[in-house]
Design a protein around this motif. Structure first.
Motif, PDB file in Angstrom:
ATOM      1  N   MET A  29       0.834  -1.183   0.000  1.00  0.00           N
ATOM      2  CA  MET A  29       0.000   0.000   0.000  1.00  0.00           C
ATOM      3  C   MET A  29       0.881   1.250   0.000  1.00  0.00           C
ATOM      4  SD  MET A  29      -3.092  -1.143  -0.009  1.00  0.00           S
ATOM      5  CE  MET A  29      -4.068   0.270   0.294  1.00  0.00           C
ATOM      6  N   PHE A  30       0.329   2.302  -0.553  1.00  0.00           N
ATOM      7  CA  PHE A  30       0.991   3.601  -0.592  1.00  0.00           C
ATOM      8  C   PHE A  30       0.042   4.617   0.027  1.00  0.00           C
ATOM      9  CE2 PHE A  30       2.741   0.972  -3.854  1.00  0.00           C
ATOM     10  CZ  PHE A  30       4.098   1.172  -3.700  1.00  0.00           C
ATOM     11  N   TYR A  31       0.598   5.554   0.732  1.00  0.00           N
ATOM     12  CA  TYR A  31      -0.208   6.480   1.511  1.00  0.00           C
ATOM     13  C   TYR A  31       0.077   7.927   1.135  1.00  0.00           C
ATOM     14  CZ  TYR A  31      -0.575   2.282   4.290  1.00  0.00           C
ATOM     15  OH  TYR A  31      -0.797   0.982   4.679  1.00  0.00           O
ATOM     16  N   VAL A  32      -0.984   8.705   1.058  1.00  0.00           N
ATOM     17  CA  VAL A  32      -0.894  10.160   0.979  1.00  0.00           C
ATOM     18  C   VAL A  32      -1.293  10.627   2.369  1.00  0.00           C
ATOM     19  CG1 VAL A  32      -1.862  12.248  -0.044  1.00  0.00           C
ATOM     20  CG2 VAL A  32      -1.469  10.229  -1.461  1.00  0.00           C
ATOM     21  N   TYR A  33      -0.475  11.497   2.968  1.00  0.00           N
ATOM     22  CA  TYR A  33      -0.727  11.857   4.356  1.00  0.00           C
ATOM     23  C   TYR A  33      -0.677  13.363   4.551  1.00  0.00           C
ATOM     24  CZ  TYR A  33       4.375  12.143   4.377  1.00  0.00           C
ATOM     25  OH  TYR A  33       5.672  12.456   4.088  1.00  0.00           O
ATOM     26  N   VAL A  34      -1.303  13.779   5.629  1.00  0.00           N
ATOM     27  CA  VAL A  34      -1.285  15.179   6.032  1.00  0.00           C
ATOM     28  C   VAL A  34      -0.728  15.213   7.453  1.00  0.00           C
ATOM     29  CG1 VAL A  34      -2.639  17.263   6.462  1.00  0.00           C
ATOM     30  CG2 VAL A  34      -3.325  15.687   4.647  1.00  0.00           C
ATOM     31  N   LEU A  35       0.320  16.012   7.633  1.00  0.00           N
ATOM     32  CA  LEU A  35       0.909  16.212   8.952  1.00  0.00           C
ATOM     33  C   LEU A  35       0.558  17.604   9.447  1.00  0.00           C
ATOM     34  CD1 LEU A  35       4.560  14.924   8.377  1.00  0.00           C
ATOM     35  CD2 LEU A  35       2.582  13.634   9.196  1.00  0.00           C
ATOM     36  N   GLN A  36       0.405  17.714  10.759  1.00  0.00           N
ATOM     37  CA  GLN A  36       0.200  19.015  11.385  1.00  0.00           C
ATOM     38  C   GLN A  36       1.268  19.180  12.460  1.00  0.00           C
ATOM     39  OE1 GLN A  36      -3.457  19.525  13.618  1.00  0.00           O
ATOM     40  NE2 GLN A  36      -3.476  21.697  13.145  1.00  0.00           N
ATOM     41  N   SER A  37       1.865  20.347  12.502  1.00  0.00           N
ATOM     42  CA  SER A  37       2.908  20.629  13.471  1.00  0.00           C
ATOM     43  C   SER A  37       2.312  20.768  14.869  1.00  0.00           C
ATOM     44  CB  SER A  37       3.638  21.914  13.102  1.00  0.00           C
ATOM     45  OG  SER A  37       4.532  22.290  14.130  1.00  0.00           O
ATOM     46  N   ASP A  38       2.945  20.132  15.853  1.00  0.00           N
ATOM     47  CA  ASP A  38       2.540  20.330  17.244  1.00  0.00           C
ATOM     48  C   ASP A  38       3.016  21.698  17.742  1.00  0.00           C
ATOM     49  OD1 ASP A  38       1.148  18.010  17.667  1.00  0.00           O
ATOM     50  OD2 ASP A  38       2.832  16.920  18.550  1.00  0.00           O
ATOM     51  N   ARG A  39       4.048  22.220  17.135  1.00  0.00           N
ATOM     52  CA  ARG A  39       4.628  23.502  17.545  1.00  0.00           C
ATOM     53  C   ARG A  39       3.788  24.676  17.044  1.00  0.00           C
ATOM     54  NH1 ARG A  39      10.794  24.259  16.438  1.00  0.00           N
ATOM     55  NH2 ARG A  39      10.738  22.525  17.878  1.00  0.00           N
ATOM     56  N   GLU A  40       3.421  24.647  15.772  1.00  0.00           N
ATOM     57  CA  GLU A  40       2.614  25.708  15.158  1.00  0.00           C
ATOM     58  C   GLU A  40       1.467  25.051  14.413  1.00  0.00           C
ATOM     59  OE1 GLU A  40       4.603  28.862  13.103  1.00  0.00           O
ATOM     60  OE2 GLU A  40       6.477  28.429  14.148  1.00  0.00           O
ATOM     61  N   SER A  41       0.278  25.085  15.000  1.00  0.00           N
ATOM     62  CA  SER A  41      -0.852  24.326  14.476  1.00  0.00           C
ATOM     63  C   SER A  41      -1.283  24.739  13.074  1.00  0.00           C
ATOM     64  CB  SER A  41      -2.044  24.406  15.420  1.00  0.00           C
ATOM     65  OG  SER A  41      -2.472  25.742  15.549  1.00  0.00           O
ATOM     66  N   ASP A  42      -0.893  25.935  12.615  1.00  0.00           N
ATOM     67  CA  ASP A  42      -1.279  26.340  11.264  1.00  0.00           C
ATOM     68  C   ASP A  42      -0.345  25.767  10.196  1.00  0.00           C
ATOM     69  OD1 ASP A  42       0.799  28.016  12.136  1.00  0.00           O
ATOM     70  OD2 ASP A  42       0.202  29.612  10.762  1.00  0.00           O
ATOM     71  N   GLN A  43       0.732  25.114  10.604  1.00  0.00           N
ATOM     72  CA  GLN A  43       1.665  24.501   9.656  1.00  0.00           C
ATOM     73  C   GLN A  43       1.224  23.069   9.350  1.00  0.00           C
ATOM     74  OE1 GLN A  43       4.245  25.809   7.974  1.00  0.00           O
ATOM     75  NE2 GLN A  43       3.635  27.750   8.879  1.00  0.00           N
ATOM     76  N   ILE A  44       0.959  22.820   8.062  1.00  0.00           N
ATOM     77  CA  ILE A  44       0.628  21.459   7.649  1.00  0.00           C
ATOM     78  C   ILE A  44       1.536  21.069   6.493  1.00  0.00           C
ATOM     79  CG2 ILE A  44      -1.752  21.565   8.463  1.00  0.00           C
ATOM     80  CD1 ILE A  44      -2.607  21.855   5.555  1.00  0.00           C
TER      81      ILE A  44
END
Length: 83
Positions: free
Chosen positions: A1-16
């Motif tokens: 399987m291959f994944y497309v993912y979205v990460l969100q920064s714990d430091r700055e929540s507006d950074q993805i």
């Protein structure tokens, strides 16, 4: 399987960050350990969303869509309550 993912920064929540991989756990570890130039300044990261695909070609096409087309990115951010 291959994944497309979205990460969100714990430091700055507006950074993805959007990406694709065949090993999501390993890739998250790489982002959090500073192996990626862009993401290291906003570490630590958490996975807030992912999609699974049967081929790398499909995953890469979806990643490209999310990174290149503002409407696709905005729609996903709204669905995830990130905006």
């Amino acid at each position: 399987m291959f994944y497309v993912y979205v990460l969100q920064s714990d430091r700055e929540s507006d950074q993805i960050y959007f990406g694709q991989t065949s090993d999501l756990r390993r890739r998250l570890s790489e982002h959090n350990s500073g192996k990626n130039t862009y993401t290291k300044i906003y570490a630590p990261w958490k996975v807030v969303y992912y999609e699974a695909y049967s081929s790398r070609k499909l995953a890469m096409a979806r990643e490209r869509q999310l990174k290149a087309y503002g409407q696709a990115r905005t729609a996903l951010k709204k669905r995830l309550n990130l905006i």
